[in-house]
Motif scaffolding. Sequence first.
Motif, PDB file in Angstrom:
ATOM      1  N   ASN A  37       0.816  -1.210   0.000  1.00  0.00           N
ATOM      2  CA  ASN A  37       0.000   0.000   0.000  1.00  0.00           C
ATOM      3  C   ASN A  37       0.854   1.266   0.000  1.00  0.00           C
ATOM      4  O   ASN A  37       0.512   2.248  -0.669  1.00  0.00           O
ATOM      5  CB  ASN A  37      -0.959   0.008   1.193  1.00  0.00           C
ATOM      6  CG  ASN A  37      -2.085  -0.985   1.014  1.00  0.00           C
ATOM      7  OD1 ASN A  37      -2.389  -1.408  -0.099  1.00  0.00           O
ATOM      8  ND2 ASN A  37      -2.710  -1.366   2.115  1.00  0.00           N
ATOM      9  N   SER A  73      -6.326  -5.176   3.502  1.00  0.00           N
ATOM     10  CA  SER A  73      -6.729  -4.042   2.667  1.00  0.00           C
ATOM     11  C   SER A  73      -5.603  -3.767   1.675  1.00  0.00           C
ATOM     12  O   SER A  73      -4.429  -3.789   2.032  1.00  0.00           O
ATOM     13  CB  SER A  73      -7.010  -2.807   3.524  1.00  0.00           C
ATOM     14  OG  SER A  73      -5.863  -2.449   4.258  1.00  0.00           O
ATOM     15  N   LEU A  80      -9.997   1.007  -2.954  1.00  0.00           N
ATOM     16  CA  LEU A  80      -9.505   0.259  -1.815  1.00  0.00           C
ATOM     17  C   LEU A  80     -10.197  -1.096  -1.821  1.00  0.00           C
ATOM     18  O   LEU A  80     -11.422  -1.177  -1.849  1.00  0.00           O
ATOM     19  CB  LEU A  80      -9.817   0.994  -0.499  1.00  0.00           C
ATOM     20  CG  LEU A  80      -9.316   0.315   0.776  1.00  0.00           C
ATOM     21  CD1 LEU A  80      -7.786   0.235   0.778  1.00  0.00           C
ATOM     22  CD2 LEU A  80      -9.816   1.069   2.004  1.00  0.00           C
ATOM     23  N   SER A  81      -9.409  -2.150  -1.858  1.00  0.00           N
ATOM     24  CA  SER A  81      -9.926  -3.507  -1.824  1.00  0.00           C
ATOM     25  C   SER A  81      -9.826  -4.007  -0.393  1.00  0.00           C
ATOM     26  O   SER A  81      -8.774  -3.923   0.230  1.00  0.00           O
ATOM     27  CB  SER A  81      -9.102  -4.417  -2.740  1.00  0.00           C
ATOM     28  OG  SER A  81      -9.438  -5.768  -2.535  1.00  0.00           O
ATOM     29  N   LEU A  82     -10.940  -4.524   0.106  1.00  0.00           N
ATOM     30  CA  LEU A  82     -10.944  -5.140   1.425  1.00  0.00           C
ATOM     31  C   LEU A  82     -11.267  -6.604   1.207  1.00  0.00           C
ATOM     32  O   LEU A  82     -12.251  -6.952   0.554  1.00  0.00           O
ATOM     33  CB  LEU A  82     -11.976  -4.468   2.327  1.00  0.00           C
ATOM     34  CG  LEU A  82     -11.987  -4.902   3.781  1.00  0.00           C
ATOM     35  CD1 LEU A  82     -10.616  -4.724   4.426  1.00  0.00           C
ATOM     36  CD2 LEU A  82     -13.026  -4.105   4.556  1.00  0.00           C
ATOM     37  N   PRO A 109     -12.806   2.974   5.708  1.00  0.00           N
ATOM     38  CA  PRO A 109     -12.478   1.556   5.735  1.00  0.00           C
ATOM     39  C   PRO A 109     -13.349   0.743   6.703  1.00  0.00           C
ATOM     40  O   PRO A 109     -13.658  -0.413   6.448  1.00  0.00           O
ATOM     41  CB  PRO A 109     -11.015   1.510   6.172  1.00  0.00           C
ATOM     42  CG  PRO A 109     -10.482   2.873   5.931  1.00  0.00           C
ATOM     43  CD  PRO A 109     -11.645   3.807   5.995  1.00  0.00           C
TER      44      PRO A 109
END
Length: 195
Positions: A37, A73, A80-82, A109
């Motif tokens: 990130n 994440s 943003l991929s969770l 988030p």
Amino acid sequence: MTDITCDRCGALTPPHDVVSVASSDGPFRLLCSRCFNTGMAHLAEIRAFDHPQFTPMRLADADGVAHEFHFRSLLFGDQLSLEAFESGTHEEDCAGFRFQLLGDLQSDPFELLGELVQKIKRCLAVRHMVERSGRLEVAGTTVRGRIESGGNDDGRMPCVVIDGRRVDWTDFGRMLMAFEGWQFRIELVDPSDEA
């Protein structure tokens, strides 16, 4: 499962929190999600990205069996991929539940986490397979799961993961033979979408 050393910061990291990233000199490097990130934020010129971390969570399936999920994440430019990974499963056998939700960069988030938990609960509430007399069968007329590598030498035969359980392609074919003569529809859905 054995922790993996991040190639950038040297931190020992659980396998679910590691990303394989191509490097400019060719070989792939294994980075913890924080280093991934940080690199993505630099490339996207995002100055104030705060890497969210979440506590593992236990959720029950339709049979009351608890499954523990770990979260990761990942920053993908403006998204943003969770992701949620069931703990206690092995990467090499591809079993276990996995879920993903995409949100925009401005998303909170923790709100995304709430949405992902609701998605997990909806999926866990439905059984697509049952075991009768030691054999797996389709529970109804709809089967949902994910496609994984079957782990064979040539890499051409898949397996499927249904209800968090790995099913070889041949065994899946046997399950479908209960519907011989029926028609079918295959719809491939991105992991971040609702299946």
